[in-house]
Design a protein around this motif. Structure first.
Motif, mmCIF file in Angstrom:
data_model
loop_
_atom_site.group_PDB
_atom_site.id
_atom_site.type_symbol
_atom_site.label_atom_id
_atom_site.label_comp_id
_atom_site.label_asym_id
_atom_site.label_seq_id
_atom_site.Cartn_x
_atom_site.Cartn_y
_atom_site.Cartn_z
ATOM 1 N N ASP A 54 11.824 -36.678 -10.425
ATOM 2 C CA ASP A 54 11.411 -35.479 -11.163
ATOM 3 C C ASP A 54 10.413 -34.659 -10.345
ATOM 4 O O ASP A 54 9.208 -34.693 -10.576
ATOM 5 N N ALA A 55 10.932 -33.921 -9.379
ATOM 6 C CA ALA A 55 10.085 -33.049 -8.564
ATOM 7 C C ALA A 55 9.802 -31.761 -9.326
ATOM 8 O O ALA A 55 10.680 -31.218 -9.994
ATOM 9 N N LYS A 56 8.575 -31.272 -9.218
ATOM 10 C CA LYS A 56 8.178 -30.035 -9.902
ATOM 11 C C LYS A 56 7.709 -29.015 -8.867
ATOM 12 O O LYS A 56 7.416 -29.360 -7.725
ATOM 13 N N ILE A 57 7.625 -27.755 -9.293
ATOM 14 C CA ILE A 57 7.202 -26.660 -8.413
ATOM 15 C C ILE A 57 5.999 -25.972 -9.025
ATOM 16 O O ILE A 57 5.959 -25.707 -10.229
ATOM 17 N N VAL A 58 4.996 -25.695 -8.190
ATOM 18 C CA VAL A 58 3.833 -24.941 -8.642
ATOM 19 C C VAL A 58 3.533 -23.870 -7.598
ATOM 20 O O VAL A 58 3.716 -24.084 -6.394
ATOM 21 N N LEU A 59 3.103 -22.705 -8.070
ATOM 22 C CA LEU A 59 2.730 -21.610 -7.171
ATOM 23 C C LEU A 59 1.272 -21.782 -6.779
ATOM 24 O O LEU A 59 0.383 -21.807 -7.633
ATOM 25 N N ARG A 60 0.995 -21.918 -5.487
ATOM 26 C CA ARG A 60 -0.356 -22.080 -4.980
ATOM 27 C C ARG A 60 -0.618 -20.959 -3.982
ATOM 28 O O ARG A 60 -0.041 -20.946 -2.901
ATOM 29 N N LYS A 61 -1.488 -20.036 -4.376
ATOM 30 C CA LYS A 61 -1.722 -18.834 -3.587
ATOM 31 C C LYS A 61 -0.389 -18.113 -3.379
ATOM 32 O O LYS A 61 0.238 -17.690 -4.316
ATOM 33 N N LYS A 62 0.103 -18.022 -2.145
ATOM 34 C CA LYS A 62 1.367 -17.325 -1.908
ATOM 35 C C LYS A 62 2.501 -18.292 -1.563
ATOM 36 O O LYS A 62 3.583 -17.860 -1.150
ATOM 37 N N SER A 63 2.252 -19.584 -1.733
ATOM 38 C CA SER A 63 3.252 -20.593 -1.375
ATOM 39 C C SER A 63 3.761 -21.305 -2.625
ATOM 40 O O SER A 63 3.083 -21.370 -3.651
ATOM 41 N N TYR A 64 4.979 -21.837 -2.499
ATOM 42 C CA TYR A 64 5.589 -22.609 -3.576
ATOM 43 C C TYR A 64 5.572 -24.089 -3.162
ATOM 44 O O TYR A 64 6.128 -24.447 -2.131
ATOM 45 N N VAL A 65 4.915 -24.891 -3.975
ATOM 46 C CA VAL A 65 4.701 -26.301 -3.626
ATOM 47 C C VAL A 65 5.604 -27.183 -4.486
ATOM 48 O O VAL A 65 5.528 -27.144 -5.717
ATOM 49 N N VAL A 66 6.446 -27.961 -3.826
ATOM 50 C CA VAL A 66 7.283 -28.949 -4.509
ATOM 51 C C VAL A 66 6.507 -30.264 -4.468
ATOM 52 O O VAL A 66 6.145 -30.736 -3.388
#
Length: 318
Positions: free
Chosen positions: A175-187
């Motif tokens: 269950d990988a999730k994605i979060v927006l951190r500054k201008k990057s997308y973190v999986v």
């Protein structure tokens, strides 16, 4: 070296025997670190920029073993705002076309950023998906020290790439999730057991064993702490109950005397005063005839109720 660095060091030494898996890993590195740049003379150059020597070394090795391409890894000083150095690997002309076509990469107009289609042939097989995740992590991933916590992440510059990586990881039931951190997308993945699975997917077997050993030690330590806390709570509960019982019995003795009690209650009261630290079972063994835990508890409850009545009567008189 950090745990994340040790994982990357292990992955950098792995070169898959299957050509299609090497192609998938090259595609991952290019998606993160690569771009297609047009020079002033109109010639296009496929470039990989990275601050990580392990990435440059792995990319160089994969190019040689997969396409028999000999290239040069050059070292450049970083921009004034950033410290450190940047490794640059360039491929030109026909060799660039061979790599782009094999990896099924497309370049975004204007930026030259490289991407791979979600249903690309490069990602059809499970082994190739593993290689793709390995390349992405080596290029832009990190994992926290498992002695402090569990956190696995891969940083993507674009949302489409993050979603593609998320889909690839989820194909392994993680269950990988994605979060927006500054201008990057973190999986990211945060659960310890699933991070173990991520290491297994990337075939970082040494790191996996190290992580499992740390997890076992942490779980044992937590289990011991839980038991100690539980036993401590029970001891405190028993001690507090015994203190209250002694106070009640002393009040009864002072106000009414034990002669006002029936024989069973009087004997229990005397034994409790004599052995304030004894358990209910031990108290029952000292009585004559012996009484079980429930019987002793019943008698002590009666004594407590009697003491409460005496306190209430005293308050009413005041």
């Amino acid at each position: 070296m950090s745990f994340s660095g040790m994982v990357k060091e292990e992955l950098s030494r792995q070169v898959n025997a299957a050509r299609h898996c090497r192609v998938a890993e090259i595609a991952a590195i290019l998606c993160v670190c690569g771009n297609l740049e047009r020079l002033s003379n109109g010639q296009e150059v496929l470039k990989v920029h990275t601050e990580n020597e392990l990435v440059a070394r792995k990319y160089f090795t994969l190019l040689k073993k997969t396409f028999n391409i000999d290239t040069v890894v050059s070292l450049h000083e970083n921009t004034p705002l950033k410290r450190g150095k940047v490794y640059l690997v360039e491929i030109e002309k026909q060799q660039k076309e061979i790599v782009m076509q094999a990896c099924k990469l497309s370049a975004e107009a204007g930026t030259g950023s490289l991407s791979i289609a979600e249903h690309s042939l490069v990602l059809q097989q499970s082994c190739c998906k593993r290689a793709f995740v390995r390349g992405m992590f080596l290029s832009a991933g990190s994992i926290s020290d498992p002695r402090k916590g569990y956190h696995f992440e891969i940083v993507c510059s674009e949302e489409e790439k993050a979603k593609l990586l998320q889909d690839v990881i989820r194909s392994f039931q993680i269950d990988a999730k994605i979060v927006l951190r500054k201008k990057s997308y973190v999986v990211y993945v945060k659960e310890g057991a699933q991070i173990v699975d991520m290491l297994a997917i990337m075939e970082a077997n040494v790191a996996l064993m190290n992580l499992e050993n740390i997890r076992i030690l942490k779980e044992m330590r937590n289990s011991v702490n839980r038991k100690v806390n539980c036993e401590t709570a029970n001891i405190n509960k028993t001690v507090n109950a015994a203190v209250k019982q002694v106070e009640d019995i002393k009040l009864i003795e002072k106000v009414r005397g034990f002669q006002s009690l029936n024989e069973g209650l009087a004997e229990t009261a005397r034994v409790r005063l004599q052995y304030p630290e004894a358990t209910l079972k031990e108290l029952g063994m000292m009585l004559n005839p012996q009484v079980g835990k429930s019987g002793v508890n019943h008698r002590l409850r009666k004594l407590s109720a009697l003491a409460d009545e005496l306190r209430e009567n005293k308050e009413e008189l005041l």
